[in-house]
Design an enzyme around this catalytic site. Structure first.
Site, PDB file in Angstrom:
ATOM      1  CD  GLU A 122      -2.932  -1.243   0.080  1.00 43.13           C
ATOM      2  OE1 GLU A 122      -3.014  -0.304  -0.501  1.00 43.13           O
ATOM      3  OE2 GLU A 122      -3.524  -2.152  -0.019  1.00 43.13           O
ATOM      4  CG  HIS A 145      -4.512   0.071   5.469  1.00 40.08           C
ATOM      5  ND1 HIS A 145      -5.768   0.394   5.415  1.00 40.08           N
ATOM      6  CD2 HIS A 145      -4.304  -1.152   5.071  1.00 40.08           C
ATOM      7  CE1 HIS A 145      -6.364  -0.883   5.013  1.00 40.08           C
ATOM      8  NE2 HIS A 145      -5.541  -1.689   4.671  1.00 40.08           N
ATOM      9  CG  HIS A 147      -7.450  -5.121   7.468  1.00 45.88           C
ATOM     10  ND1 HIS A 147      -6.998  -6.289   7.062  1.00 45.88           N
ATOM     11  CD2 HIS A 147      -7.314  -3.999   6.548  1.00 45.88           C
ATOM     12  CE1 HIS A 147      -6.335  -6.022   6.057  1.00 45.88           C
ATOM     13  NE2 HIS A 147      -6.414  -4.638   5.775  1.00 45.88           N
ATOM     14  CD  GLU A 175     -13.422   9.209  23.045  1.00 47.83           C
ATOM     15  OE1 GLU A 175     -12.889   9.867  23.972  1.00 47.83           O
ATOM     16  OE2 GLU A 175     -13.305   8.185  22.940  1.00 47.83           O
ATOM     17  CG  HIS A 216      -9.423  -3.076   2.360  1.00 46.53           C
ATOM     18  ND1 HIS A 216      -8.727  -3.530   1.336  1.00 46.53           N
ATOM     19  CD2 HIS A 216      -8.600  -3.190   3.394  1.00 46.53           C
ATOM     20  CE1 HIS A 216      -7.322  -3.507   1.623  1.00 46.53           C
ATOM     21  NE2 HIS A 216      -7.057  -3.564   2.878  1.00 46.53           N
TER      22      HIS A 216
HETATM   23  O1  2HA Z   1      -0.758  -5.085   3.168  1.00 47.92           O
HETATM   24  O2  2HA Z   1      -3.734  -4.433   4.544  1.00 47.92           O
HETATM   25  O3  2HA Z   1      -4.270  -3.675   2.334  1.00 47.92           O
HETATM   26  C1  2HA Z   1      -1.897  -5.940   3.749  1.00 47.92           C
HETATM   27  C2  2HA Z   1      -2.979  -4.934   3.765  1.00 47.92           C
HETATM   28  C3  2HA Z   1      -3.623  -4.575   2.381  1.00 47.92           C
HETATM   29 ZN    ZN Z   2      -5.676  -3.595   4.115  1.00 46.11          ZN
END
Ligand code: 2HA
Ligand code: ZN
Length: 277
Positions: A122, A145, A147, A175, A216
């Site tokens: 990414e 980033h 998940h 909050e 995602h």
């Molecule tokens: O690299 O989260 O979006 C793993 C990820 C890709």
């Molecule tokens: Zn990801």
């Protein structure tokens, strides 16, 4: 020269990835972090004149992109295919310190990615987000980033509309409007690892420090690791409360008038168009 493994920025990467893994947000190789470093600080730990290897800039589909506005800047970045679970026990394999090369078409590896690694798949979204955030906040340092479980779950049952998604999150904890008054940007499902999703993320990052990648995960940006982690953590907590209550009758709620009172008390500028007043 001081030991790089003791550097505060390496420690922060280790501690943050370990926290995110234990929170269940970053299974397998899920998630990535890039952190813009101060060159003077790096100089205390590394000979920045010594380049281990040059790595072309690309996402998973090997399309390059232009990072020239970041030329010469040094980042510590999680490696592609590496697991957050493993960063703390072996930072040198799972992390890399890279400098954006001349013309912004490659990175110069200064430390890490032992055994032939390279930056996260990414990387386009990360670098384009740094460029966008630095334009609106010259002190921005971190792009993250992840998940997070409940945020992702909420994507399946809630409308993916920036106003409605933000409003629901703001309602889930007092909050929230104070922590992310600008709201949360939302992108539709897109192919990850590409220049296209990188450009779309960066466009959202001009207005938001938080961008949901539908079905995602989420991107966060901030001045420090704590600020960035805290943004995602606050969204995730709100999403958890939503997922715990969405199927039950709503008896009480934080009203839009209450949110206005909060914003006024904390003197924050918020997305007034995201309220229904
Ligand atoms: O690299 O989260 O979006 C793993 C990820 C890709
Ligand atoms: Zn990801």
């Amino acid at each position: 020269m001081k030991n790089i493994l003791d550097a505060p920025f390496v420690r922060e990467m280790c501690e943050t990835t370990a926290n995110m893994y234990r929170l269940g947000w970053d299974e397998r190789n899920g998630g990535n972090i890039s952190y813009l470093l101060d060159e003077k600080e790096v100089d205390e730990y590394l000979d920045t004149g010594k380049v281990l290897r040059s790595i072309p800039l690309m996402g998973v589909n090997e399309v390059d992109f232009d990072a020239s506005p970041l030329e010469g800047k040094i980042f510590i970045v999680t490696g592609t295919g590496k697991y957050f679970k493993n960063v703390e026990k072996d930072p040198e394999t799972n992390l890399g310190i890279v400098r954006i090369g001349k013309g912004g078409k490659n990175v110069e590896l200064l430390w890490g990615y032992r055994g032939g690694g390279r930056p996260t798949s990414e990387f386009p979204a990360h670098m384009m987000s740094h460029m966008a955030r630095l334009q609106v906040d010259p002190e921005n340092r971190v792009v993250m980033h992840s998940h997070p479980t409940h945020t992702l779950a909420m994507n399946y049952v809630h409308e993916l509309n920036e106003k409605k998604f933000t409003h629901t999150l703001w309602e889930m904890s007092t909050e929230c409007i104070v922590v992310f008054p600008e709201g949360v940007g939302v992108l539709p499902w897109m192919l990850c690892g590409t220049k296209t999703i990188g450009e779309a993320t960066a466009e959202k990052m001009k207005k938001f420090r938080l961008v949901v990648w539908a079905l995602h995960g989420i991107y966060g940006a901030g001045k420090t690791m704590d600020e960035t982690f805290g943004l995602i953590e606050t969204v995730e907590k709100a999403a958890q409360i939503y997922m715990l209550t969405a199927h039950l009758p709503r008896v009480n709620t934080i009203k839009d008038e209450d949110m206005v009172k909060l914003a006024e008390l904390f003197g924050i500028d918020y997305r007034k168009d995201f309220l229904d007043l």
